[in-house]
Design an enzyme around this catalytic site. Structure first.
Site, PDB file in Angstrom:
ATOM      1  N   LYS A  89       0.844  -1.202   0.000  1.00 47.53           N
ATOM      2  CA  LYS A  89       0.000   0.000   0.000  1.00 47.53           C
ATOM      3  C   LYS A  89       0.878   1.250   0.000  1.00 47.53           C
ATOM      4  CE  LYS A  89      -3.808  -2.488   2.008  1.00 47.53           C
ATOM      5  NZ  LYS A  89      -4.519  -2.981   3.178  1.00 47.53           N
ATOM      6  N   GLN A 133      -4.987  -1.717   9.252  1.00 46.00           N
ATOM      7  CA  GLN A 133      -4.800  -3.044   8.660  1.00 46.00           C
ATOM      8  C   GLN A 133      -5.430  -4.108   9.562  1.00 46.00           C
ATOM      9  OE1 GLN A 133      -3.337  -3.675   5.548  1.00 46.00           O
ATOM     10  NE2 GLN A 133      -4.171  -5.704   5.918  1.00 46.00           N
ATOM     11  N   ASP A 185     -11.376   2.324   3.220  1.00 43.07           N
ATOM     12  CA  ASP A 185     -11.705   0.905   3.108  1.00 43.07           C
ATOM     13  C   ASP A 185     -13.217   0.714   2.946  1.00 43.07           C
ATOM     14  OD1 ASP A 185      -9.648  -0.911   2.986  1.00 43.07           O
ATOM     15  OD2 ASP A 185      -9.310  -0.970   5.161  1.00 43.07           O
TER      16      ASP A 185
END
Ligand code: NDP
Length: 287
Positions: free
Chosen positions: A53, A97, A120
């Protein structure tokens, strides 16, 4: 023999588009899109995802912030960090995460992220927008699947799409995106009776269960499009999907490999969401 859907190539194409849009955005506004990623603990797979990422951000011209915490971090410390990032105007996207250590409530963490920075798209507010067809951010993996289908000119309209797996991050949002694209959708899970009969009726079969080579050739309708979201690490370190690829490609018309299929698309969609978040933030400031 099926054509392979090359997620690496499509992702590179998408990231190039994002890079160009980012250059234009920075020139116009003087603002550089920025993504903050929080990693808790030492999980090796999570470390790889976070590194990818970070590299993805740099490649398209974003600023990337990374915050690493030990696995025994208090939940309150993590929430305080999220508050700080929520309040920071230089940060446009925040990603924690997953998975998190068991003493930290995943839900509390997801709920704490400002929905406008929730790249997200896991916050209930963004889930609601997705459900009503007004999503600002689309969850990255399902959005990546849609992008891949579009690239290969697969129009889900009127097709029977069977999704195996009903998780909040893949199966359920995938169902909404497919409905939005006018597919007829069936969603299956571990209690589905005669799964093979259902999967064999799919024009588009999307599998996200986390079981290596679970879907065999005789579970696939000849000519179907097969999207394998699964990522399973074998004892020898190799990655496999949820579909038995070599036999499935004899039956399908189009199929994604693992690795190199859906995985690379997920990061491209994360970058897209971060750019959107930065664009929306500039719009709000102008008001
Ligand atoms: P979860 O474990 O959250 O969900 C798995 C789903 O599969 C559940 O709904 C479960 O059913 C269903 N399932 C399990 N066994 C069976 C079975 N025998 N028959 C039918 N359904 C079954 O997984 P995720 O959705 O988070 O992830 C799925 C896979 O996708 C994993 O391999 C993960 O690594 C991968 N993944 C890949 C990403 C990418 O970028 N490519 C991103 C995210 C995930 P039930 O609800 O009844 O338990």
């Amino acid at each position: 023999m099926a054509q392979r859907m090359d997620g690496k190539a499509v992702s590179a194409h998408t990231r190039q588009r994002i890079k160009e849009q980012t250059e234009f955005f920075i020139k116009e506004t003087g603002v550089t899109p920025a993504l903050a990623v929080i990693l808790v603990g030492e999980d090796p797979a999570s470390q790889v995802y976070v590194r990818n990422k970070h590299n993805g951000c740099l490649e398209v011209g974003f600023t990337s912030y990374e915050y690493r915490f030990p696995a025994n971090i208090e939940e309150s410390t993590l929430l305080a960090k999220i508050d700080e990032l929520n309040a920071d105007p230089a940060v446009h996207g925040i990603l924690v995460q997953l998975p998190l250590p068991s003493h930290i409530r995943e839900e509390a963490v997801i709920h704490r992220i400002d929905p406008r920075k929730d790249v997200d798209a896991f916050h209930p507010e963004n889930v609601g927008h997705l459900m009503t067809g007004h999503a600002i951010f689309k969850p990255c993996t399902p959005a990546g699947v849609m992008e891949l289908l579009s690239y290969y000119k697969v129009d889900p309209c009127g097709k029977h799409c069977v999704i195996v797996g009903r998780s909040n991050i893949v199966g359920k949002p995938m169902m909404h995106l497919m409905l939005e694209a006018n597919a007829t959708v069936t969603i299956c899970h571990s209690r589905t009776v005669d799964l093979a009969a259902v999967t064999r009726s799919a024009d588009i079969l999307i599998v996200a269960i986390g079981k290596s080579r679970f879907i065999r050739a005789d579970m696939i309708k000849p000519g179907a499009v097969v999207i394998d979201v699964g990522i399973n690490r074998l004892p020898d370190g190799k990655l496999t999907g949820d579909v038995a690829f070599e036999e499935a490609e004899q039956v399908a018309s189009l199929i994604t490999p693992v690795p190199g299929g859906v995985g690379p698309m997920t990061i491209a969609m994360l970058l897209q969401n971060t750019l959107r978040a930065a664009q929306a933030s500039v719009k709000r400031m102008k008001k």
